[in-house]
Design an enzyme around this catalytic site. Structure first.
Site: not given
Length: 387
Positions: A124, A127
């Site tokens: 992601y 992240c």
């Protein structure tokens, strides 16, 4: 956790969209401006709010229920962490901070990393754990391909039994899990030049346990150790300090991100706007993730504040953590001296995910981190050869 919450929010959002009364073409236009946002959504504030309330009643509050059941922040935008209590338990049980056994000599000569190895990072983008890995790869000039994972369906990693990110695939055959394991294993590979990745991974055993909710979680032994002898390590005297601060990043610093970026409703909305823009969402997944997710994470951020014993003003905890880090760096350019070490790269990778948000601006103005952060930007950028 927030990733699970986004999946529930987005999936149930599709169900709402399928109802004729909730179709966007039936909703009057009302543009909500966002500070520093590149995207806005047209909807009626009253109409959407009424429908959201009705949906919450019909679904038994599943959206917020999900948020409270899974609790914590996936940091800034969808990260998952192992709780401090579990980490302490595993550390005591496995004694992972004792000096680990080194790899055996006499292995086949390894190929040059970055030329013969093909790396694919499943991530992601927002992240902090994924950001840590990208910073490491970029600083060392290691080419890699990124695959953005849809946090709702996660089809991109359906082949893997490990359902978190980051995941790094080496030559399409060897899977590395956990950001700290990935970094330690690759650093071992870079320094040893004679040990193959599969043998290196054997030094980071997977350990399974159950948390207080009865859910099975995975940790990895020795994950902060680079598997070379002391005399081979460039910073012999500061090796333990590097390990200490790498662990501090995972155990403490990442837990300050969510409470700060979701601190107020406005900050939560700006954060989810960024998550949706940078992440891999469908149109309507993104719509529900943004608005319902922002509301849920604003509420969750208060729970996180209590869980981690943060002050009412969570900015003060962020400021203190960053200044503690700068005190450890001292008068040096980096903790590693003239060049960043693995702790420098980890701290920079986590803090970088807040760029463009109010929490980041406040941190830069109210701590001593600015000069160090700019130096890190320069060295990572100058080494960056990623694809």
């Amino acid at each position: 956790m927030a990733a699970a919450c986004v999946r529930t929010i987005s999936k149930t959002g599709r169900l709402v969209y399928d109802k004729a009364t909730c179709h966007p073409t039936k909703i009057p236009a009302f543009v909500i401006p966002l500070r520093n946002a590149e995207r806005t959504y047209g909807t009626s504030r009253l109409d959407f709010g009424a429908r959201l309330s009705s949906y919450a009643l019909l679904r038994g509050g599943r959206v917020l229920g999900c948020a409270f059941i899974f609790g914590g922040g996936f940091g800034f935008g969808l990260y998952q962490t192992v709780k401090l209590t579990l980490q302490r338990h595993l550390a005591e049980k496995a004694k992972v901070l004792s000096f680990p056994p080194l790899l055996q000599d006499g292995l086949t000569q390894a190929p040059d990393l970055g030329t013969d190895l093909k790396l694919k990072l499943y991530q992601y983008k927002t992240c902090p754990f994924c950001s840590k890995v990208r910073v490491f790869l970029d600083y060392h000039g290691i080419p890699y391909e990124t695959v953005e994972v849809n946090p709702v369906m996660r089809q991109e990693i359906k082949w893997s039994g490990y359902r978190k990110v980051p995941i790094l695939m080496v030559n399409g055959t060897v899977q590395l899990n956990d950001s700290s394991v990935i970094i330690s294993a690759l650093m071992t590979y870079l320094m040893s030049k004679e040990k193959m990745i599969p043998q290196i991974l054997a030094c980071y055993p997977e350990m399974k346990a159950k948390n207080e909710h009865g859910k099975e979680v995975i940790e990895f032994g020795n994950k902060y150790w680079v598997m070379v002898n002391d005399h081979e390590y460039p910073e012999k005297d500061s090796r333990k300090e590097e390990i200490k601060w790498r662990k501090w990043v995972d155990d403490w610093l990442v837990h300050l991100i969510s409470p700060n970026v979701y601190r107020t409703p406005g900050e939560a909305l700006a954060s989810f706007d960024y998550i949706v823009r940078e992440g891999k969402f469908g149109r309507f997944e993104g719509f529900f993730a943004k608005y319902v997710g922002a509301a849920a994470m604003w509420i969750i951020s208060k729970r996180l504040r209590n869980r981690h014993n943060l002050q009412e003003d969570v900015r003060q905890d962020l400021y203190k953590a960053v200044n503690d880090w700068m005190a450890a760096v001292g008068k040096k350019k980096f903790m590693g001296g003239d060049s960043p070490n693995l702790a420098d790269l980890a701290v920079f990778g986590v803090l970088r995910v807040m760029e463009g948000l109010q929490a980041f601006n406040d941190m830069m103005e109210n701590t001593k981190v600015k000069n160090w952060y700019r130096r890190m930007e320069n060295v990572v950028h100058n080494h960056n050869h990623s694809e």
